[in-house]
Design a protein around this motif. Sequence first.
Motif, PDB file in Angstrom:
ATOM      1  N   GLU B 433       6.789  12.388   2.534  1.00 32.80           N
ATOM      2  CA  GLU B 433       7.729  11.299   3.358  1.00 32.80           C
ATOM      3  C   GLU B 433       8.106  10.551   2.114  1.00 32.80           C
ATOM      4  O   GLU B 433       7.589   9.293   2.219  1.00 32.80           O
ATOM      5  CB  GLU B 433       7.232  10.975   4.486  1.00 32.80           C
ATOM      6  N   TYR B 434       9.352  10.765   1.508  1.00 32.28           N
ATOM      7  CA  TYR B 434       8.611   9.390   0.314  1.00 32.28           C
ATOM      8  C   TYR B 434       9.407   8.574   0.332  1.00 32.28           C
ATOM      9  O   TYR B 434       8.692   7.558   0.281  1.00 32.28           O
ATOM     10  CB  TYR B 434       9.277  10.625  -1.085  1.00 32.28           C
ATOM     11  N   GLY B 435      10.124   8.597   1.173  1.00 30.29           N
ATOM     12  CA  GLY B 435      10.929   6.991   1.364  1.00 30.29           C
ATOM     13  C   GLY B 435      10.286   6.395   2.259  1.00 30.29           C
ATOM     14  O   GLY B 435      10.006   4.632   1.872  1.00 30.29           O
ATOM     15  N   MET B 436       9.877   7.158   2.897  1.00 27.22           N
ATOM     16  CA  MET B 436       8.522   5.919   4.109  1.00 27.22           C
ATOM     17  C   MET B 436       7.174   5.103   2.943  1.00 27.22           C
ATOM     18  O   MET B 436       6.881   4.077   3.496  1.00 27.22           O
ATOM     19  CB  MET B 436       7.901   7.077   5.608  1.00 27.22           C
ATOM     20  N   ILE B 437       7.031   6.339   2.155  1.00 26.62           N
ATOM     21  CA  ILE B 437       5.959   6.157   1.662  1.00 26.62           C
ATOM     22  C   ILE B 437       6.233   4.844   0.749  1.00 26.62           C
ATOM     23  O   ILE B 437       5.923   3.735   0.220  1.00 26.62           O
ATOM     24  CB  ILE B 437       5.365   7.288   0.461  1.00 26.62           C
ATOM     25  N   ALA B 438       6.857   4.923  -0.343  1.00 24.40           N
ATOM     26  CA  ALA B 438       8.064   3.948  -0.825  1.00 24.40           C
ATOM     27  C   ALA B 438       8.356   2.884  -0.396  1.00 24.40           C
ATOM     28  O   ALA B 438       8.244   1.803  -0.465  1.00 24.40           O
ATOM     29  CB  ALA B 438       9.251   4.773  -1.754  1.00 24.40           C
ATOM     30  N   GLY B 439       8.587   3.400   1.086  1.00 20.77           N
ATOM     31  CA  GLY B 439       9.164   1.460   1.789  1.00 20.77           C
ATOM     32  C   GLY B 439       7.644   0.670   2.587  1.00 20.77           C
ATOM     33  O   GLY B 439       8.097  -0.508   1.822  1.00 20.77           O
ATOM     34  N   THR B 440       7.357   1.208   2.598  1.00 15.08           N
ATOM     35  CA  THR B 440       5.940   0.316   3.073  1.00 15.08           C
ATOM     36  C   THR B 440       4.994   0.063   1.631  1.00 15.08           C
ATOM     37  O   THR B 440       4.240  -0.956   1.697  1.00 15.08           O
ATOM     38  CB  THR B 440       5.101   1.895   3.462  1.00 15.08           C
ATOM     39  N   ALA B 441       4.858   0.614   1.016  1.00 15.20           N
ATOM     40  CA  ALA B 441       4.469   0.365  -0.156  1.00 15.20           C
ATOM     41  C   ALA B 441       4.710  -0.733  -0.348  1.00 15.20           C
ATOM     42  O   ALA B 441       4.743  -1.914  -1.166  1.00 15.20           O
ATOM     43  CB  ALA B 441       4.003   1.687  -1.776  1.00 15.20           C
ATOM     44  N   VAL B 442       6.494  -0.888  -1.422  1.00 12.28           N
ATOM     45  CA  VAL B 442       7.073  -1.490  -1.701  1.00 12.28           C
ATOM     46  C   VAL B 442       7.235  -2.751  -0.964  1.00 12.28           C
ATOM     47  O   VAL B 442       6.533  -4.142  -1.204  1.00 12.28           O
ATOM     48  CB  VAL B 442       8.843  -1.434  -2.303  1.00 12.28           C
ATOM     49  N   GLY B 443       6.716  -3.342   0.152  1.00 10.84           N
ATOM     50  CA  GLY B 443       7.303  -3.451   1.526  1.00 10.84           C
ATOM     51  C   GLY B 443       5.612  -4.772   0.821  1.00 10.84           C
ATOM     52  O   GLY B 443       5.777  -6.143   1.305  1.00 10.84           O
ATOM     53  N   LEU B 444       4.562  -3.938   1.001  1.00 12.93           N
ATOM     54  CA  LEU B 444       3.480  -4.770   0.513  1.00 12.93           C
ATOM     55  C   LEU B 444       3.241  -5.572  -0.506  1.00 12.93           C
ATOM     56  O   LEU B 444       2.984  -6.250   0.009  1.00 12.93           O
ATOM     57  CB  LEU B 444       2.060  -3.221   1.337  1.00 12.93           C
ATOM     58  N   VAL B 445       3.836  -5.114  -0.738  1.00 13.25           N
ATOM     59  CA  VAL B 445       3.989  -5.398  -2.474  1.00 13.25           C
ATOM     60  C   VAL B 445       5.286  -6.886  -2.490  1.00 13.25           C
ATOM     61  O   VAL B 445       4.372  -7.853  -3.377  1.00 13.25           O
ATOM     62  CB  VAL B 445       3.831  -4.377  -3.211  1.00 13.25           C
ATOM     63  N   VAL B 446       6.144  -6.282  -1.867  1.00 10.13           N
ATOM     64  CA  VAL B 446       6.916  -7.829  -1.996  1.00 10.13           C
ATOM     65  C   VAL B 446       5.934  -8.651  -0.744  1.00 10.13           C
ATOM     66  O   VAL B 446       6.398  -9.958  -1.248  1.00 10.13           O
ATOM     67  CB  VAL B 446       8.101  -7.162  -1.165  1.00 10.13           C
ATOM     68  N   ILE B 447       5.480  -8.312   0.007  1.00  9.91           N
ATOM     69  CA  ILE B 447       4.887  -9.428   1.392  1.00  9.91           C
ATOM     70  C   ILE B 447       3.428  -9.954   0.208  1.00  9.91           C
ATOM     71  O   ILE B 447       3.765 -11.175   0.046  1.00  9.91           O
ATOM     72  CB  ILE B 447       4.336  -8.669   2.426  1.00  9.91           C
ATOM     73  N   ALA B 448       3.129  -9.037  -0.686  1.00 11.69           N
ATOM     74  CA  ALA B 448       1.875  -9.761  -1.660  1.00 11.69           C
ATOM     75  C   ALA B 448       2.324 -10.852  -2.302  1.00 11.69           C
ATOM     76  O   ALA B 448       1.627 -11.585  -2.724  1.00 11.69           O
ATOM     77  CB  ALA B 448       1.396  -8.680  -2.221  1.00 11.69           C
ATOM     78  N   THR B 449       3.274 -10.334  -3.044  1.00 15.72           N
ATOM     79  CA  THR B 449       3.896 -11.016  -3.889  1.00 15.72           C
ATOM     80  C   THR B 449       4.716 -12.833  -3.698  1.00 15.72           C
ATOM     81  O   THR B 449       4.553 -13.824  -4.059  1.00 15.72           O
ATOM     82  CB  THR B 449       4.761 -10.746  -5.106  1.00 15.72           C
ATOM     83  N   LEU B 450       5.061 -12.449  -2.582  1.00 12.07           N
ATOM     84  CA  LEU B 450       5.841 -13.492  -1.736  1.00 12.07           C
ATOM     85  C   LEU B 450       4.668 -14.740  -1.030  1.00 12.07           C
ATOM     86  O   LEU B 450       4.793 -15.567  -1.042  1.00 12.07           O
ATOM     87  CB  LEU B 450       6.428 -13.195  -0.316  1.00 12.07           C
ATOM     88  N   SER B 451       3.544 -13.385  -0.882  1.00 13.05           N
ATOM     89  CA  SER B 451       2.358 -13.915  -0.467  1.00 13.05           C
ATOM     90  C   SER B 451       1.667 -15.544  -1.216  1.00 13.05           C
ATOM     91  O   SER B 451       1.076 -16.900  -0.861  1.00 13.05           O
ATOM     92  CB  SER B 451       0.922 -13.678   0.345  1.00 13.05           C
ATOM     93  N   ALA B 452       1.657 -15.090  -2.817  1.00  9.24           N
ATOM     94  CA  ALA B 452       1.320 -15.648  -3.751  1.00  9.24           C
ATOM     95  C   ALA B 452       2.304 -16.616  -3.829  1.00  9.24           C
ATOM     96  O   ALA B 452       1.253 -18.007  -5.028  1.00  9.24           O
ATOM     97  CB  ALA B 452       0.620 -14.920  -4.767  1.00  9.24           C
ATOM     98  N   TRP B 453       3.267 -17.190  -4.082  1.00 10.15           N
ATOM     99  CA  TRP B 453       4.265 -17.783  -3.912  1.00 10.15           C
ATOM    100  C   TRP B 453       3.992 -19.488  -4.031  1.00 10.15           C
ATOM    101  O   TRP B 453       3.914 -20.103  -5.031  1.00 10.15           O
ATOM    102  CB  TRP B 453       6.356 -17.960  -3.657  1.00 10.15           C
ATOM    103  N   LEU B 454       3.532 -19.465  -2.581  1.00 13.29           N
ATOM    104  CA  LEU B 454       3.576 -20.899  -2.296  1.00 13.29           C
ATOM    105  C   LEU B 454       2.018 -21.717  -3.077  1.00 13.29           C
ATOM    106  O   LEU B 454       2.423 -22.543  -3.860  1.00 13.29           O
ATOM    107  CB  LEU B 454       2.608 -21.066  -0.772  1.00 13.29           C
ATOM    108  N   PRO B 455       0.879 -19.878  -3.277  1.00 12.10           N
ATOM    109  CA  PRO B 455       0.054 -21.437  -3.778  1.00 12.10           C
ATOM    110  C   PRO B 455      -0.039 -21.253  -5.309  1.00 12.10           C
ATOM    111  O   PRO B 455      -0.393 -22.535  -5.958  1.00 12.10           O
ATOM    112  CB  PRO B 455      -0.980 -19.963  -4.312  1.00 12.10           C
TER     113      PRO B 455
END
Lengths: 279, 471
Positions: B433-455
Amino acid sequence: MADAVAGLSAVTKSYRMDDVTVPVLQGIDVEIRPGCFTVLLGPSGSGKTTLLNLVGCLDRPDAGKVVVAGTDIGGLNDDELADFRAENIGFVFQSFNLIPVLSAFENVEYPLVLAGMEPERRRRRVSRLLDAVGLADRARNRPGQLSGGQRQRVAIARALARKPRLVIADEPTANLDSRTGAAIIALMRWMQQKFQISFIFSSHDSGLIKAADDLIVLRDGVIQSVRRKPEEGRAAATATAKREDEVGGAGADAPWAAPRAPLPDTDFSFLQDGTPAAP
Amino acid sequence: MLTTLSLAARNLLRNRRRSLATLLALAIGASSVLLFGGYAADIRATLLTDYVQNGGHLRIQHKDFYLFGSGNPTAYGIAGYEQIVKAIEDDPELKGELRVVSPTLVFGGLAGNYEAGVSRPVIGVGYVADDVARMRQWNEFGLPEINGPYALVGAPDDAVIVGVGLARVLLLCQKLQVPDCPRPSAADGASTEQGAALPDDIAALAAAEPGDAAARGAAAAGEVSLELLATQPRGSPNVAAVKVRAAEDQGFKELDEVTVKLQLDQAQRLVYGKGEPRATAIMVQIEHTARIPQVAARLGQLLERTVPGHALTVMDFRALNPFFDETIALFNTIFGFIFVLIGGIVLFTVGNTMMAAVMERTAEIGTVRAVGLRQSGIRRLFVTEGFLLGCVGAVTGVVTALVLAAFVNALDLSWLPPGSSTPLPLAIRIFGEYGMIAGTAVGLVVIATLSAWLPAWRAARLSIVDALRHA
C-alpha cells in the motif's frame, strides 16, 4: 579622524525593565582608531557592553549615529546588518560561545561557510588559523574536549576567519586564569600588531589595560575620558590618526563617516609562517 | 561537510533523550496510523475480492433491473445474451483484460421441503459452474482463500447449493450435516424434518421437467432433495425437484435464508421452460480492478454494436453493492480522524521539543547571529531539525508498522463484518500500500516540519543582545 574604524555620535540607548526605562548610554561621542588595541573601562553598569554591542552592530541605538567601517548601520536592514557583521566584525566572547556540536576546525570554518567560500580554500585558511593560535593538533576536538584557554584561542581564530576590520571582545579573559589570560592577550596583541586589525575590549584585566593603545573610560552611560597612546608608540600603523586625550567629540558629519579603503594587509598569507612567537 | 542538514542532525543528537522521546512519539503515531490504515486496506481488499469473486467487476443487465428487478427478475431477461458474450470474448481490444464472461439468471420462487412440511420464498441464481469456479480464483491482492471451491462444478443439472440459513429454515441441516445449525423445538409438530410426502399435483408438475425424476430417485435413496417452484414470464408455475449438494454461507443473513444457487441450464428450464433461454445479467470479471472504467467504456461500445437500441447498462460492482463504498467511506473517516488526532499529538510534541531546543540554545543562536547568520538561516536550521525528526520518526514508524503487521498477519486472525455471518480473514495490509505509506509518512514529516516553524520563527526573532546574555 578620517580613518576611524568606528564612531558613535550622540548615541543614546536605554532598556526597558518591566515598566521602567533604564538609560544606559547618554549621548556618547567616540571614535575607535583603526589598528588599535582599544579597551573600554568602567564599573559594572556603566554601559561598556552596550557600547560594544552598538559598535559590533548587534544592536541599534535609540538615537544618534553609529558608523562602522565607513557604513552608517542605521541604514541597514537586519539581513544587511548580518552580512555586514560577517564581513567586517569578529567577536570574542567572555564565555567563548563556541558551538558545542562542532569541532574546533568547524567552529573556525563556520563563518567561512556562511560566506560561501570554496571548500578547499576554506580548509586551507582554517588550518592556518588554527596553526596560528597553536591548536593545529586539536582541530578535531570539540569545545568540550578543550581547556578554557584553548576554547578562547579557537574563538579568536573564528573571529579572525573572515579577515575582519574590527574584533569585538567582551571580557575575553574573565573566565580564564591569569596565566592563560595573559597568553590570550599576547596572542590577540600579536594578531592586532601583525594585521593592524582593530580590537576593542571591555575588560577589567590589568594585563589587557597595560597592553591597550587607547583607553576609554565610561561611567553612568557617559564617556569620562579617552586616553590614547601617541602614534609613534603604537605598533599598528595608522598614519592619519592623531592623538586625542579629550572626550570624543565627533559630530554627525564626522570624518570617520566616510568609507575607507580596505586594510592593506589582510590576506593572512603570514599564517603560512606557522605558530606565532610571543609578541 | 558543514551544512545546515549536518548541523541540524548534530543538534538533534546533542540531547539524545529528548530527541528519542520525540522520535518515539512520531514513530508510534506513524505506526498507529499505518496499522489502522493497513487494517482498513485489508478490509477493502477482502470485500472487493469477495464481491468480484462472486459477481465479477462488471455486470451487463437491463437498465431497470437494479431498481426494479427484485420484484420480477425474469421480466428483465436479456434475449440473445450468447451473442453479447461472444462479442465480448472475441473483442480484440479486451484481449488480455478479461478473465471470465458469464451469464447468470436470477429469479424469485418458492423452495419447499415437503418431507419436512416447510417452504419459503427464495431467490434462485443460475450460474455456469465452471465460470464461477474460475471467478473464485481471481485474487488480485494475494489474499488467503475467501470463497472455497464451487460445489456445483461437475455436478449434474439438478444439483443446487442453498444458503446455510435456508437449510436451517427448510430443516435440511441434519441431512446436510451443517455444523452449528440450530434446530427448532420438537414440541412443534409442524416443524420437524419428517413431514408429508410431495403432493401429487406438485409432483406431477415437477415430473414434467427432465432430470427431476432422477432427483426424486436420489431423494428416495437418502439424498437431500428440494422442490423449487418458479413463475414463468407468462405467469404459469413451474416446479423442479432438485438435489441439494451443499449448504454454503452467503455472508449476509438476509441472503443466507433465501439463496438457492443452481446450474444456469436448470434455472433457465425452470423459468423459461421450452422457450428461449435468457439471462438477467452477464458478469464480466477482468484481470485488474483499476481497468474497470476502460473496460466498462468498451463494453458500452460493444453493446451498441451488437444489440443496437438495447435497454442494457454496464454497472460495476461498487454501484451494485453500495455497502462496499459505505464501508470504505466509514473506514476512511475513522482513518482521517485518527490521522488528525495523531497529527495533533505530533504537532505539539515536535513543537515542544523545538521550543525547548530554542530555549536551551539561546546563547548559541545569539552567537551564530553575531557571526553573520541571517534570521532566515536560523529559521532554516530549526525547521530542518523538525524536518529531520519527522523523517526519522516516519521511517521508524513505517518499519515498526511493517514488523507489527507481519506479526499480526502470522496469527491468522479472522473477523466478522457487520451484518455478515461469514468470518473473513483479518490481516493488516501495509506492504504494497505504497500510497498509504507515502501519504502517512509525508503527512507526518510535513506536520513535524510545520511544528518547528513557530519555534524557528521565534528563534530567528530573538534579539542578539538578549540571546547572548544567556551564555
